[in-house]
Design an enzyme around this catalytic site. Structure first.
Site, PDB file in Angstrom:
ATOM      1  N   HIS A   1      20.110  28.646  63.532  1.00 52.65           N
ATOM      2  CA  HIS A   1      19.229  28.585  62.353  1.00 52.65           C
ATOM      3  C   HIS A   1      18.403  29.854  62.211  1.00 52.65           C
ATOM      4  CE1 HIS A   1      20.413  24.427  62.185  1.00 52.65           C
ATOM      5  NE2 HIS A   1      19.828  24.326  61.017  1.00 52.65           N
TER       6      HIS A   1
ATOM      7  N   VAL B   1      12.882  24.605  63.663  1.00 60.58           N
ATOM      8  CA  VAL B   1      13.704  24.034  62.590  1.00 60.58           C
ATOM      9  C   VAL B   1      12.999  22.794  62.044  1.00 60.58           C
ATOM     10  CG1 VAL B   1      15.928  22.976  61.997  1.00 60.58           C
ATOM     11  CG2 VAL B   1      15.862  24.913  63.567  1.00 60.58           C
TER      12      VAL B   1
HETATM   13  N1  GUN Z   1      15.020  23.997  57.370  1.00 56.05           N
HETATM   14  C1  GUN Z   1      15.833  23.971  56.314  1.00 56.05           C
HETATM   15  N2  GUN Z   1      16.587  25.043  56.269  1.00 56.05           N
HETATM   16  C2  GUN Z   1      16.232  25.779  57.343  1.00 56.05           C
HETATM   17  C3  GUN Z   1      16.653  27.016  57.822  1.00 56.05           C
HETATM   18  O1  GUN Z   1      17.533  27.664  57.262  1.00 56.05           O
HETATM   19  N3  GUN Z   1      16.037  27.471  58.946  1.00 56.05           N
HETATM   20  C4  GUN Z   1      15.077  26.777  59.603  1.00 56.05           C
HETATM   21  N4  GUN Z   1      14.529  27.306  60.691  1.00 56.05           N
HETATM   22  N5  GUN Z   1      14.672  25.591  59.176  1.00 56.05           N
HETATM   23  C5  GUN Z   1      15.260  25.127  58.056  1.00 56.05           C
END
Ligand code: GUN
Length: 174
Positions: free
Chosen positions: A71, A124
């Site tokens: 992520h 996240v």
């Molecule tokens: N929450 C929703 N999309 C994302 C993302 O792309 N990165 C992170 N860290 N959290 C998220």
């Protein structure tokens, strides 16, 4: 915008089509769609979402960590360089992460770094559910006090929520 799939259309997709359509419902982790395509036909969208949830739940600790590490940081380097996936970019815009004041941006950058230094994976959160920058900042400020095991579990639960919303974006749930 692409047309949303009905349940009938979804169940009629070839495996290759299913993989392509759902390849990013778990961020940059196409294995989820490959695994879940073997479970078709689904009797409802809910049962499809549950299949993805169960897939994520049963992954090894190593793979859960890999997924979290894939992520991008919220409003981080990839965002600034315009290199996010389309889904992540959309989620950033939904909550105005593309329009943060320099102060808010700074605060989030500092907290993202502190979080990542402690846990070894990025913070996240299902931003569309958090819905406001203040809630995201509150989330990271509180969650940074958790243990690594707790954050692994919470992080994967957030991935499940993101996955659910991404699936609902692609199907005709009415
Ligand atoms: N929450 C929703 N999309 C994302 C993302 O792309 N990165 C992170 N860290 N959290 C998220």
């Amino acid at each position: 915008m692409q047309t949303k799939l009905s349940l009938e259309q979804l169940n009629a997709l070839t495996s290759a089509e299913f993989h392509k359509v759902f390849e990013n419902v778990v961020e940059s982790w196409p294995e989820a769609a490959i695994f879940c395509s073997a479970m078709t036909p689904f009797k409802s969208f809910d049962s499809m979402i549950t299949t993805f949830d169960n897939y994520l739940h049963r992954l090894s600790r190593e793979n859960k960590l890999r997924i979290l590490r894939i992520h991008p940081d919220l409003a981080g380097k990839l965002f600034v360089e315009n290199k996010l996936t389309a889904d992540s970019s959309y989620e950033h815009c939904c909550v105005g992460l593309d329009k943060l004041s320099p102060d808010d941006q700074n605060q989030l950058t500092i907290m993202n770094k502190r979080y990542k230094d402690k846990f070894g994976f990025p913070f996240v959160i299902c931003v569309r559910e958090a819905s406001k920058f203040e809630a995201i900042l509150k989330g990271i400020t509180e969650r940074i006090n958790n243990s690594p095991d707790m954050e692994l579990e919470i992080g994967i639960n957030e991935v499940k929520k993101i996955c659910r919303l991404r699936i609902l974006q692609l199907v005709n749930n009415l």
